[in-house]
Design an enzyme around this catalytic site. Structure first.
Site, mmCIF file in Angstrom:
data_model
loop_
_atom_site.group_PDB
_atom_site.id
_atom_site.type_symbol
_atom_site.label_atom_id
_atom_site.label_comp_id
_atom_site.label_asym_id
_atom_site.label_seq_id
_atom_site.Cartn_x
_atom_site.Cartn_y
_atom_site.Cartn_z
ATOM 1 C CG MET A 1 -10.802 -25.057 -14.228
ATOM 2 S SD MET A 1 -11.429 -24.229 -15.716
ATOM 3 C CE MET A 1 -12.660 -25.422 -16.279
ATOM 4 C CB ALA B 1 -5.284 -26.460 -23.188
ATOM 5 C CD GLU C 1 1.761 -27.301 -17.295
ATOM 6 O OE1 GLU C 1 1.916 -26.367 -16.493
ATOM 7 O OE2 GLU C 1 0.755 -27.398 -18.034
ATOM 8 N N GLY D 1 11.725 -8.942 -25.038
ATOM 9 C CA GLY D 1 11.552 -9.627 -26.311
ATOM 10 C C GLY D 1 12.088 -11.040 -26.313
ATOM 11 C CG ASP E 1 1.474 -21.418 -22.078
ATOM 12 O OD1 ASP E 1 2.578 -21.993 -22.133
ATOM 13 O OD2 ASP E 1 0.712 -21.474 -21.100
ATOM 14 C CG ASN F 1 9.003 -10.923 -29.051
ATOM 15 O OD1 ASN F 1 8.892 -11.591 -28.038
ATOM 16 N ND2 ASN F 1 10.144 -10.417 -29.438
#
Length: 296
Positions: free
Chosen positions: A12, A42, A138, A216, A244, A266
């Protein structure tokens, strides 16, 4: 439709907007506070799902309000959450400060660090059914490496976004089909601090895509030639989640070939910074197609 399996974090995001970043020991008034679903895993799962991929996710959340809420959000995005387990450890959170379109982030992994190789073994069928396996850092490196081993076992390409940046063991590097760092993460991942990124790009021919912000992305062909995909000009509102979005899109479109996948990734990453929240700005396939038509 690509079938993307994401192994990674679920957080969160606790977001504060300020006029300037606080200095050490300084207290500032913020302008706005909000909570947003996040976590690199996520986020990348949502990005791929919105772009038309069939997405399954493996991860862990706490037995708390954030965990229940985050699983519901993923399900609403059409993501298969059957392999997301509950943990006695609290759901991971990210404390994010936004100022002038840039961000500073502190992540508390929580339940994400409770994801084990045994959790992946229990989801072996998900690896068998995937077209692409996508992971980040992570969750524990040992778990990531086991994900790469399972991908290899089933003959599936394994993409690793090496963030947060850490030096990667050779045993993991050998299993990676595609490494997707930014400029800083590239030198750390290859344990070459201070090295010229242009030289490092050639270390993994055909296995590397490096994002470079508004400039880019760069990627390498199998013969080591470096290719450049220019960025797309947009007005940035919140850069959280741009990388992400790029990674989720790259996995979703990889079947189109490297050049087209990087171009679309991109564009998706550029669109994502035009709205607040890591997942809030992630485009749908229709939005991406419209944007690309406008750019042509």
């Amino acid at each position: 439709m690509a079938r993307v399996l994401v192994v990674g974090s679920i957080n969160m995001d606790l977001v504060v907007q300020t006029d300037t970043f606080p200095r050490l020991g300084e207290t500032l008034f913020g302008n706005r506070f909000a909570t947003y679903p996040g976590g690199k895993g996520a986020n990348q799962a949502v990005a791929a799902a919105r772009l038309g991929a069939q997405v399954t996710m493996i991860g862990r959340v706490g037995r708390d309000a954030f965990g229940a809420q985050l699983k519901t959000v993923l399900q609403q995005e059409g993501i298969d959450t059957r392999w997301i387990s509950d943990s006695d450890v609290a759901t991971g959170v990210a404390a994010i400060t936004l100022s002038a379109g840039d961000n500073a982030i502190v992540v508390v992994p929580g339940a994400n660090h409770a994801l084990t190789p045994a959790d992946l073994d229990a989801a072996d069928a998900a690896f068998a059914q995937a077209d692409v396996v996508l992971a980040q850092l992570e969750v524990p490196v040992a778990t990531v490496e086991h994900a790469a081993e399972l991908a290899r076992k089933h003959g599936k390409p394994f993409f690793l976004n090496p963030a947060p940046a850490t030096a990667l063991p050779d045993s993991l590097l050998d299993l990676i089909t595609l490494l997707t760092p930014n400029e800083y993460e590239l030198s750390v991942a290859l344990n070459a601090p201070g090295a010229d990124w242009k030289a490092l790009l050639k270390c993994l021919p055909g296995r590397l895509v490096m994002t470079n912000g508004k400039h880019g992305a760069y990627y390498t062909a199998a013969n080591g030639d470096v290719q450049h995909q220019a960025g797309f000009k947009v007005t940035a509102v919140d850069t959280t989640g741009a990388g992400d979005t790029f990674n989720g899109a790259l996995a979703a479109f990889w079947h189109l070939g490297a050049a087209e996948a990087v171009r679309r990734a991109n564009a998706a990453g550029a669109l994502s910074v035009t709205k607040p929240g890591a997942q809030g700005g992630m485009p749908t396939l229709a939005e991406l197609d419209t944007f690309l038509e406008e750019q042509s």
